[in-house]
Design an enzyme around this catalytic site. Sequence first.
Site, PDB file in Angstrom:
ATOM      1  N   CYS A  42    -165.809 -38.378 -19.663  1.00  0.00           N
ATOM      2  CA  CYS A  42    -166.007 -39.716 -20.200  1.00  0.00           C
ATOM      3  C   CYS A  42    -166.269 -40.628 -18.999  1.00  0.00           C
ATOM      4  O   CYS A  42    -165.447 -40.693 -18.081  1.00  0.00           O
ATOM      5  CB  CYS A  42    -164.750 -40.173 -20.936  1.00  0.00           C
ATOM      6  SG  CYS A  42    -164.821 -41.874 -21.531  1.00  0.00           S
ATOM      7  N   CYS A  93    -173.167 -42.300 -19.880  1.00  0.00           N
ATOM      8  CA  CYS A  93    -172.195 -42.241 -20.971  1.00  0.00           C
ATOM      9  C   CYS A  93    -172.398 -40.874 -21.613  1.00  0.00           C
ATOM     10  O   CYS A  93    -173.543 -40.488 -21.899  1.00  0.00           O
ATOM     11  CB  CYS A  93    -172.483 -43.356 -21.973  1.00  0.00           C
ATOM     12  SG  CYS A  93    -171.528 -43.226 -23.498  1.00  0.00           S
ATOM     13  N   HIS A 147    -171.946 -39.781 -24.430  1.00  0.00           N
ATOM     14  CA  HIS A 147    -172.492 -39.791 -25.799  1.00  0.00           C
ATOM     15  C   HIS A 147    -174.030 -39.848 -25.802  1.00  0.00           C
ATOM     16  O   HIS A 147    -174.656 -39.439 -26.772  1.00  0.00           O
ATOM     17  CB  HIS A 147    -171.983 -41.010 -26.579  1.00  0.00           C
ATOM     18  CG  HIS A 147    -170.566 -40.881 -27.069  1.00  0.00           C
ATOM     19  ND1 HIS A 147    -169.503 -40.736 -26.224  1.00  0.00           N
ATOM     20  CD2 HIS A 147    -170.053 -40.884 -28.328  1.00  0.00           C
ATOM     21  CE1 HIS A 147    -168.392 -40.663 -26.939  1.00  0.00           C
ATOM     22  NE2 HIS A 147    -168.700 -40.751 -28.216  1.00  0.00           N
ATOM     23  N   ASP A 162    -162.393 -36.607 -23.701  1.00  0.00           N
ATOM     24  CA  ASP A 162    -163.334 -37.716 -23.906  1.00  0.00           C
ATOM     25  C   ASP A 162    -162.728 -38.641 -24.958  1.00  0.00           C
ATOM     26  O   ASP A 162    -161.784 -38.276 -25.656  1.00  0.00           O
ATOM     27  CB  ASP A 162    -164.700 -37.203 -24.377  1.00  0.00           C
ATOM     28  CG  ASP A 162    -165.702 -38.347 -24.569  1.00  0.00           C
ATOM     29  OD1 ASP A 162    -165.684 -39.297 -23.753  1.00  0.00           O
ATOM     30  OD2 ASP A 162    -166.489 -38.318 -25.531  1.00  0.00           O
ATOM     31  N   SER A 163    -163.339 -39.811 -25.079  1.00  0.00           N
ATOM     32  CA  SER A 163    -162.905 -40.742 -26.113  1.00  0.00           C
ATOM     33  C   SER A 163    -163.390 -40.287 -27.491  1.00  0.00           C
ATOM     34  O   SER A 163    -162.962 -40.838 -28.491  1.00  0.00           O
ATOM     35  CB  SER A 163    -163.459 -42.131 -25.800  1.00  0.00           C
ATOM     36  OG  SER A 163    -164.870 -42.054 -25.686  1.00  0.00           O
TER      37      SER A 163
END
Length: 268
Positions: A72, A183, A185, A9-10
């Site tokens: 991601c 997303c 997150h 993931d970022s």
Amino acid sequence: MEPSIGIMDSGVGGLTVAKEIMRQLPNEPLIYFGDTARCPYGPRTAEEVRRFAWEVINFLQEFPLKMLVIACNTVTATMLEEVQQQLPIPVIGVIAPGVRAALQQTQTGRIGVIGTQGTIRSQAYERQLLQQNPTLHVVSLACPAFVPLVEQGRYRSAEAETVVREVLGPLVSEQLDTLILGCTHYPLLAPVIQRVMGEEVRLISSAAETAKDVYHYLKRYQLFHPSTGSGVTRQIFVSGDVRLFKQIAADWFGREFDVTSIHLPQVG
Ligand code: DGL
């Protein structure tokens, strides 16, 4: 070293997927990479996302991997097929599982999608949803203000409530019955998003469905880790600050993890 499931993931968001994989497949060794030094990927050009993501994938490929999970949405939307074509192992993303979960949940066919600018611009969710059911009403919204709240550990703050309320304002009147958290997150903001959208709106996180896909791939290719009774190896690498990442991971999992910082080229 035993073959592991690679997860990229970022930043911290992919932990939402890692947690589900650990829950559904507790014997599987995992290697996670969060590119925290260069997060967010969402506002970046596709070319930049591609360059960064390949650096992360190439790092992960130095380990024996049996499959790769692109945890991601921005990377999945930008380059899933490219990675699938180039890697000799199964590669899965998080968009198709999220689409599947939303289609299972919706009753009215009014579905919202929230994600980064990159994901929303790609229209990957709308395309896949409408391909499966052209009568759906799909509304999409980019929420660039959400990722910093999560990456900086402010997802339970009063500020988070204010930001989420303001950003999601246009969606509240859309009479959605399902909202895709497009997303990885955003599940950390789920309690706030649920309060803002109303209890009747079903929030879809692709984490659980993605973990199911991992299970099916391991089954299909007979790649399950033999349960040896000894401890399972789980390694976490980040390109940025270790302390904050550890704090968020401990909050999300309710336990501590070792996290190693690795320098990747800083080009953006
Ligand atoms: N994890 C990313 C995603 O799911 C969001 C964070 C970012 O913008 O890099 O799209």
